[in-house]
Design a protein around this motif. Structure first.
Motif, PDB file in Angstrom:
ATOM      1  N   ALA A   1       0.682  -0.954   0.367  1.00 56.40           N
ATOM      2  CA  ALA A   1      -0.177   0.494  -0.163  1.00 56.40           C
ATOM      3  C   ALA A   1       0.920   1.383  -0.044  1.00 56.40           C
ATOM      4  CB  ALA A   1      -0.658   0.419   1.313  1.00 56.40           C
ATOM      5  N   ARG A   2       2.056   1.400   0.408  1.00 59.44           N
ATOM      6  CA  ARG A   2       3.243   2.304   0.830  1.00 59.44           C
ATOM      7  C   ARG A   2       3.532   2.587  -1.411  1.00 59.44           C
ATOM      8  NH1 ARG A   2       8.220   0.107   4.097  1.00 59.44           N
ATOM      9  NH2 ARG A   2       6.610  -0.753   6.195  1.00 59.44           N
ATOM     10  N   HIS A   3       3.304   4.137  -1.960  1.00 58.55           N
ATOM     11  CA  HIS A   3       2.926   4.334  -2.896  1.00 58.55           C
ATOM     12  C   HIS A   3       4.033   5.367  -3.169  1.00 58.55           C
ATOM     13  CE1 HIS A   3       0.593   8.018  -1.622  1.00 58.55           C
ATOM     14  NE2 HIS A   3      -0.453   6.961  -0.996  1.00 58.55           N
ATOM     15  N   SER A   4       4.988   6.109  -2.576  1.00 58.89           N
ATOM     16  CA  SER A   4       6.251   6.970  -2.360  1.00 58.89           C
ATOM     17  C   SER A   4       7.328   6.751  -3.334  1.00 58.89           C
ATOM     18  CB  SER A   4       6.662   7.529  -0.506  1.00 58.89           C
ATOM     19  OG  SER A   4       7.596   6.414  -0.412  1.00 58.89           O
ATOM     20  N   LEU A   5       7.452   7.579  -4.038  1.00 58.64           N
ATOM     21  CA  LEU A   5       8.704   6.944  -4.490  1.00 58.64           C
ATOM     22  C   LEU A   5       9.807   6.626  -3.837  1.00 58.64           C
ATOM     23  CD1 LEU A   5      10.135   7.638  -7.299  1.00 58.64           C
ATOM     24  CD2 LEU A   5      10.967   9.391  -7.166  1.00 58.64           C
ATOM     25  N   ASP A   6      10.024   7.229  -2.358  1.00 58.57           N
ATOM     26  CA  ASP A   6      11.195   6.522  -1.347  1.00 58.57           C
ATOM     27  C   ASP A   6      11.002   5.248  -1.673  1.00 58.57           C
ATOM     28  OD1 ASP A   6      12.367   8.736  -1.526  1.00 58.57           O
ATOM     29  OD2 ASP A   6      11.609   9.660   0.452  1.00 58.57           O
ATOM     30  N   ASP A   7       9.957   4.523  -1.208  1.00 55.73           N
ATOM     31  CA  ASP A   7       9.391   3.154  -0.879  1.00 55.73           C
ATOM     32  C   ASP A   7       8.939   2.544  -1.961  1.00 55.73           C
ATOM     33  OD1 ASP A   7       8.868   3.081   1.700  1.00 55.73           O
ATOM     34  OD2 ASP A   7       6.500   4.339   1.462  1.00 55.73           O
ATOM     35  N   ARG A   8       9.649   2.929  -3.591  1.00 62.39           N
ATOM     36  CA  ARG A   8       9.732   2.262  -4.361  1.00 62.39           C
ATOM     37  C   ARG A   8      10.947   2.098  -4.858  1.00 62.39           C
ATOM     38  NH1 ARG A   8       4.769   3.756  -9.312  1.00 62.39           N
ATOM     39  NH2 ARG A   8       3.258   4.037  -7.554  1.00 62.39           N
ATOM     40  N   LEU A   9      11.600   2.759  -4.991  1.00 58.30           N
ATOM     41  CA  LEU A   9      13.177   3.472  -5.407  1.00 58.30           C
ATOM     42  C   LEU A   9      14.178   2.205  -3.754  1.00 58.30           C
ATOM     43  CD1 LEU A   9      13.727   7.019  -5.934  1.00 58.30           C
ATOM     44  CD2 LEU A   9      14.072   4.601  -7.537  1.00 58.30           C
ATOM     45  N   ALA A  10      13.464   2.251  -2.637  1.00 57.96           N
ATOM     46  CA  ALA A  10      14.535   1.601  -1.994  1.00 57.96           C
ATOM     47  C   ALA A  10      14.207  -0.474  -2.203  1.00 57.96           C
ATOM     48  CB  ALA A  10      13.277   1.380  -0.127  1.00 57.96           C
ATOM     49  N   GLY A  11      12.639  -0.712  -2.731  1.00 62.51           N
ATOM     50  CA  GLY A  11      12.856  -1.963  -2.817  1.00 62.51           C
ATOM     51  C   GLY A  11      12.816  -2.094  -4.453  1.00 62.51           C
ATOM     52  N   LEU A  12      13.421  -1.459  -5.027  1.00 57.33           N
ATOM     53  CA  LEU A  12      14.369  -2.139  -6.361  1.00 57.33           C
ATOM     54  C   LEU A  12      15.783  -1.648  -6.117  1.00 57.33           C
ATOM     55  CD1 LEU A  12      11.987   0.216  -8.750  1.00 57.33           C
ATOM     56  CD2 LEU A  12      11.631  -2.501  -8.511  1.00 57.33           C
ATOM     57  N   ASP A  13      15.908  -0.611  -5.483  1.00 55.11           N
ATOM     58  CA  ASP A  13      17.430  -0.465  -5.191  1.00 55.11           C
ATOM     59  C   ASP A  13      17.683  -1.843  -4.341  1.00 55.11           C
ATOM     60  OD1 ASP A  13      17.847   1.737  -6.520  1.00 55.11           O
ATOM     61  OD2 ASP A  13      17.698   2.619  -4.935  1.00 55.11           O
ATOM     62  N   LEU A  14      16.990  -2.789  -3.653  1.00 54.80           N
ATOM     63  CA  LEU A  14      17.372  -3.962  -3.043  1.00 54.80           C
ATOM     64  C   LEU A  14      17.554  -4.840  -3.380  1.00 54.80           C
ATOM     65  CD1 LEU A  14      16.347  -2.668   0.886  1.00 54.80           C
ATOM     66  CD2 LEU A  14      18.473  -4.227  -0.043  1.00 54.80           C
ATOM     67  N   GLY A  15      16.857  -5.055  -4.859  1.00 61.78           N
ATOM     68  CA  GLY A  15      16.995  -6.335  -5.778  1.00 61.78           C
ATOM     69  C   GLY A  15      15.891  -6.850  -6.081  1.00 61.78           C
ATOM     70  N   ALA A  16      14.344  -5.832  -5.716  1.00 64.55           N
ATOM     71  CA  ALA A  16      12.850  -6.220  -5.940  1.00 64.55           C
ATOM     72  C   ALA A  16      13.242  -6.318  -7.333  1.00 64.55           C
ATOM     73  CB  ALA A  16      12.143  -5.570  -5.097  1.00 64.55           C
ATOM     74  N   ASP A  17      12.418  -7.056  -8.154  1.00 64.52           N
ATOM     75  CA  ASP A  17      12.245  -7.218 -10.019  1.00 64.52           C
ATOM     76  C   ASP A  17      11.311  -6.413 -10.813  1.00 64.52           C
ATOM     77  OD1 ASP A  17      13.496  -9.105 -11.182  1.00 64.52           O
ATOM     78  OD2 ASP A  17      12.688  -9.751  -9.112  1.00 64.52           O
ATOM     79  N   ASP A  18       9.879  -5.879  -9.691  1.00 60.11           N
ATOM     80  CA  ASP A  18       8.929  -5.561  -9.880  1.00 60.11           C
ATOM     81  C   ASP A  18       8.275  -4.853  -8.748  1.00 60.11           C
ATOM     82  OD1 ASP A  18       7.286  -3.777 -11.047  1.00 60.11           O
ATOM     83  OD2 ASP A  18       6.676  -5.373 -12.119  1.00 60.11           O
ATOM     84  N   TYR A  19       6.634  -3.428  -8.441  1.00 59.30           N
ATOM     85  CA  TYR A  19       6.906  -3.226  -7.949  1.00 59.30           C
ATOM     86  C   TYR A  19       5.010  -2.705  -8.525  1.00 59.30           C
ATOM     87  CZ  TYR A  19       6.476  -0.197  -3.387  1.00 59.30           C
ATOM     88  OH  TYR A  19       6.095   0.092  -1.752  1.00 59.30           O
ATOM     89  N   LEU A  20       4.100  -3.201  -7.787  1.00 56.15           N
ATOM     90  CA  LEU A  20       2.453  -3.406  -7.570  1.00 56.15           C
ATOM     91  C   LEU A  20       2.063  -2.516  -6.816  1.00 56.15           C
ATOM     92  CD1 LEU A  20       0.527  -3.404 -10.006  1.00 56.15           C
ATOM     93  CD2 LEU A  20       0.594  -5.930  -8.940  1.00 56.15           C
TER      94      LEU A  20
END
Length: 199
Positions: A81-100
């Motif tokens: 449910a977190r939709h901030s750009l910071d959360d998305r970038l943090a997840g992708l930087d740690l190796g996630a392939d996608d963010y929904l």
């Protein structure tokens, strides 16, 4: 067929996801919290992990860090449910392939999971080619020397598993776990399927 781990504590959501994906013939497992998720990712391999960030007893981003430390290659799709750009970038930087971002349609979730698995396992292609064998993993069709081959669903899944791991040594337990999950010992049934596939 895909093997999916759903790390999510919201019951209505994870039940919907499990029903949707298992209804299409995939193997789905569930972890409702951080500790059970850690146990599963340390013991098993998944084609894709659906990861909620806000877990009752821990932080989903820490699970991503654990996956990286374990050198795991499982695909990861963050569902949050977190939709901030910071959360998305943090997840992708740690190796996630996608963010929904929640809420989402299950059809979109499936499309994103399929894209991750296709990139990870098949170099972005729907068709696996091995010598005279061509397998379209999404149309679920097989040709051998351009002649169609008819297999049962489990035989098809087992063939795809073999072709996806053609340069690896895989154990009987790993094959059974991939096809049926971690709850049952079906090694004798697996041997039967392998014999049928060879004939």
């Amino acid at each position: 067929m895909m093997k999916i781990l759903v790390i999510e504590d919201e019951q209505a959501l994870y039940e919907s996801i499990l029903t949707y994906f298992t209804g299409e013939g995939n193997v789905c497992e569930h972890a409702p919290d951080f500790n059970s998720a850690i146990q599963k990712i340390e013991l098993y391999h998944y084609d894709c992990i659906l990861l909620d960030l806000g877990l009752p007893d821990g932080e989903g981003l820490e699970l991503l860090s654990r996956l990286k430390k374990l050198n795991k290659k499982d695909g990861v799709l963050i569902i949050s449910a977190r939709h901030s750009l910071d959360d998305r970038l943090a997840g992708l930087d740690l190796g996630a392939d996608d963010y929904l971002v929640k809420p989402f349609h299950l059809s979109e979730l499936k499309a994103r999971v399929s894209a991750i698995v296709r990139r990870k396992n098949f170099d972005g292609d729907n068709v696996i080619r091995f010598n005279e064998i061509n397998v379209d993993v999404f149309a679920m069709t097989i040709t051998v020397n351009n002649n169609p081959l008819s297999l049962t669903k489990k035989e098809f899944d087992l063939l795809v598993y073999f072709l996806s791991n053609k340069n690896k040594v895989v154990t009987k337990n790993a094959m059974a776990e991939h096809l049926w999950g971690d709850e049952m010992d079906l090694s004798m049934i697996l041997i039967l399927f392998i014999r049928m596939l060879k004939t």
